[in-house]
Design a protein around this motif. Structure first.
Motif, short mmCIF file in Angstrom:
data_model
loop_
_atom_site.label_atom_id
_atom_site.label_comp_id
_atom_site.label_asym_id
_atom_site.label_seq_id
_atom_site.Cartn_x
_atom_site.Cartn_y
_atom_site.Cartn_z
N GLU A 209 1.77 9.35 -5.97
CA GLU A 209 2.11 10.70 -5.56
C GLU A 209 3.02 11.38 -6.58
N ARG A 210 3.76 10.58 -7.32
CA ARG A 210 4.68 11.13 -8.32
C ARG A 210 4.12 11.10 -9.73
N GLY A 211 2.84 10.84 -9.85
CA GLY A 211 2.18 10.87 -11.14
C GLY A 211 2.46 9.67 -12.02
N ALA A 212 2.94 8.59 -11.41
CA ALA A 212 3.20 7.35 -12.13
C ALA A 212 2.10 6.33 -11.82
N THR A 213 2.12 5.21 -12.53
CA THR A 213 1.06 4.21 -12.40
C THR A 213 1.60 2.93 -11.77
N PRO A 214 1.09 2.54 -10.58
CA PRO A 214 1.52 1.29 -9.94
C PRO A 214 0.78 0.09 -10.50
N MET A 215 1.44 -1.06 -10.46
CA MET A 215 0.87 -2.34 -10.88
C MET A 215 1.39 -3.40 -9.91
N LEU A 216 0.58 -4.42 -9.64
CA LEU A 216 1.01 -5.49 -8.74
C LEU A 216 0.98 -6.84 -9.45
N ALA A 217 1.91 -7.70 -9.06
CA ALA A 217 1.92 -9.08 -9.57
C ALA A 217 2.13 -10.03 -8.39
N SER A 218 1.56 -11.20 -8.47
CA SER A 218 1.78 -12.20 -7.43
C SER A 218 3.06 -12.98 -7.71
N SER A 219 3.58 -13.64 -6.67
CA SER A 219 4.83 -14.39 -6.78
C SER A 219 4.70 -15.60 -7.69
N GLN B 56 0.83 -1.21 0.00
CA GLN B 56 0.00 0.00 0.00
C GLN B 56 0.86 1.26 0.00
N GLN B 57 1.95 1.22 0.76
CA GLN B 57 2.86 2.37 0.77
C GLN B 57 3.50 2.57 -0.60
N PHE B 58 3.94 1.47 -1.22
CA PHE B 58 4.54 1.56 -2.55
C PHE B 58 3.56 2.19 -3.54
N ALA C 206 0.01 -14.43 -2.57
CA ALA C 206 -0.70 -14.14 -3.82
C ALA C 206 -2.08 -13.55 -3.53
N LYS C 207 -2.79 -14.14 -2.55
CA LYS C 207 -4.11 -13.63 -2.17
C LYS C 207 -4.01 -12.23 -1.59
N ALA C 208 -2.97 -11.99 -0.79
CA ALA C 208 -2.79 -10.67 -0.18
C ALA C 208 -2.51 -9.62 -1.25
N ALA C 209 -1.68 -9.95 -2.23
CA ALA C 209 -1.39 -9.01 -3.32
C ALA C 209 -2.65 -8.71 -4.12
N ALA C 210 -3.45 -9.73 -4.39
CA ALA C 210 -4.70 -9.54 -5.12
C ALA C 210 -5.65 -8.65 -4.33
N LYS C 211 -5.69 -8.84 -3.02
CA LYS C 211 -6.56 -8.04 -2.15
C LYS C 211 -6.16 -6.56 -2.19
N ALA D 79 -7.04 -5.01 -5.56
CA ALA D 79 -8.48 -4.72 -5.69
C ALA D 79 -8.88 -3.50 -4.87
N GLU D 80 -8.39 -3.43 -3.65
CA GLU D 80 -8.74 -2.31 -2.77
C GLU D 80 -8.16 -0.99 -3.28
N SER D 81 -6.99 -1.06 -3.87
CA SER D 81 -6.31 0.15 -4.35
C SER D 81 -6.63 0.46 -5.81
N GLU D 82 -7.37 -0.44 -6.45
CA GLU D 82 -7.77 -0.26 -7.85
C GLU D 82 -6.56 -0.10 -8.77
N VAL D 83 -5.64 -1.09 -8.65
CA VAL D 83 -4.50 -1.13 -9.56
C VAL D 83 -4.54 -2.44 -10.34
N SER D 84 -3.90 -2.46 -11.48
CA SER D 84 -3.86 -3.67 -12.31
C SER D 84 -3.11 -4.77 -11.58
N PHE D 85 -3.65 -5.99 -11.67
CA PHE D 85 -3.06 -7.14 -10.98
C PHE D 85 -2.76 -8.24 -11.99
N PHE D 86 -1.57 -8.82 -11.86
CA PHE D 86 -1.12 -9.87 -12.78
C PHE D 86 -0.81 -11.11 -11.95
N ASP D 87 -1.66 -12.11 -12.09
CA ASP D 87 -1.60 -13.28 -11.21
C ASP D 87 -0.62 -14.32 -11.76
#
Length: 253
Positions: A133-143, A125-127, A163-168, A171-179
């Motif tokens: 904050e810097r105008g860039a787009t975050p994305m998450l992927a599971s291990s 969440q911090q990441f 993997a479930k925690a990253a997906a959660k 979803a909560e932060s509304e960022v793209s997720f790659f499983d």
């Protein structure tokens, strides 16, 4: 003569790319993660990270900046100052793909351990907040799934909680997720223990100083394994119709 040869090579490469690729604006994708993603400079050793292979699937307009490093977790990546270094290089319009879990799960190492249901999610969440904050787009992927089979032939999904925690968080932060966990686990289960082995390191004795007796590694990827994970990612970009999908020019090497 040399200039003529270089011009011919440039022309050949441009002919391999789709016409719209030449109209794409330059963009950067920063990769943040562990050894399964990082660059491996020693090409004599068979280990590769999937981020190292990703540029082979995308057009030159997408610059892949690989910040991933061996042995890092969310906690260690932050505490070592690696995250701050990335932020100092981050520009508005960039993308950042974050993938951790392998080392976060190591409870015996307080410098790396981050519980899946608490600290791991807080760091992600911090990441995400820092990137936005810097105008860039975050994305998450599971291990990526380990090649860890039980005696009955079933696959042990020992990183499923992460993997479930990253997906959660995604979803909560509304960022793209790659499983990539689900993609890789599904493939290893389909192939079985023996057929999945070529995607992971297995070296003989008396060849590498680091492993004089040889080794069989069920976590780290070979060229084939890294290429397959990069392929999963670019196919997911296209399936999600992600903005970076426009930069994917091939799915097969």
């Amino acid at each position: 003569m040399l200039i003529r040869i270089l011009c011919s090579l440039c022309l050949s490469i441009s002919l391999l790319l789709p016409l719209q690729a030449t109209e794409l604006k330059p963009v950067k994708l920063h990769l943040v993660g562990d050894s399964t993603m990082s660059n491996k400079p020693n090409l004599a050793y068979p280990e590769r990270g999937w981020g190292q292979l990703l540029p082979q699937f995308v057009t030159p307009q997408l610059t892949v900046v690989n910040h991933a490093a061996n042995g890092r977790s969310t906690r260690r990546f932050l505490n070592e100052g690696r995250w701050q270094l990335l932020l100092s290089e981050l520009a508005k319009g960039d993308y950042v793909l974050i993938q951790f879990g392998h080392n976060d799960s190591k409870q015996s190492d307080p410098a790396r351990y981050a519980a899946a249901d608490t600290d791991y999610q807080h760091f992600l969440q911090q990441f995400i907040a820092d990137v936005r904050e810097r105008g860039a787009t975050p994305m998450l992927a599971s291990s990526i799934c380990r090649r860890n089979f039980a005696e009955d032939g079933s696959l042990k999904r020992d990183l499923a909680d992460y993997a479930k925690a990253a997906a959660k968080v995604a979803a909560e932060s509304e960022v793209s997720f790659f499983d990539l966990q689900q993609h890789s686990c599904g493939l290893w289960q389909q192939l079985g223990k023996t057929a999945a082995q070529p995607y992971f390191i297995q070296v003989p004795a008396d060849l590498y100083a680091k492993f004089p007796d040889g080794t069989s590694d069920n976590t780290h990827l070979t060229l084939q394994g890294a290429s397959k994970m990069a392929q999963f990612f670019v196919r997911d970009l296209k399936a999600q119709q992600h903005p970076l999908a426009a930069y994917v020019y091939r799915e097969l090497l």
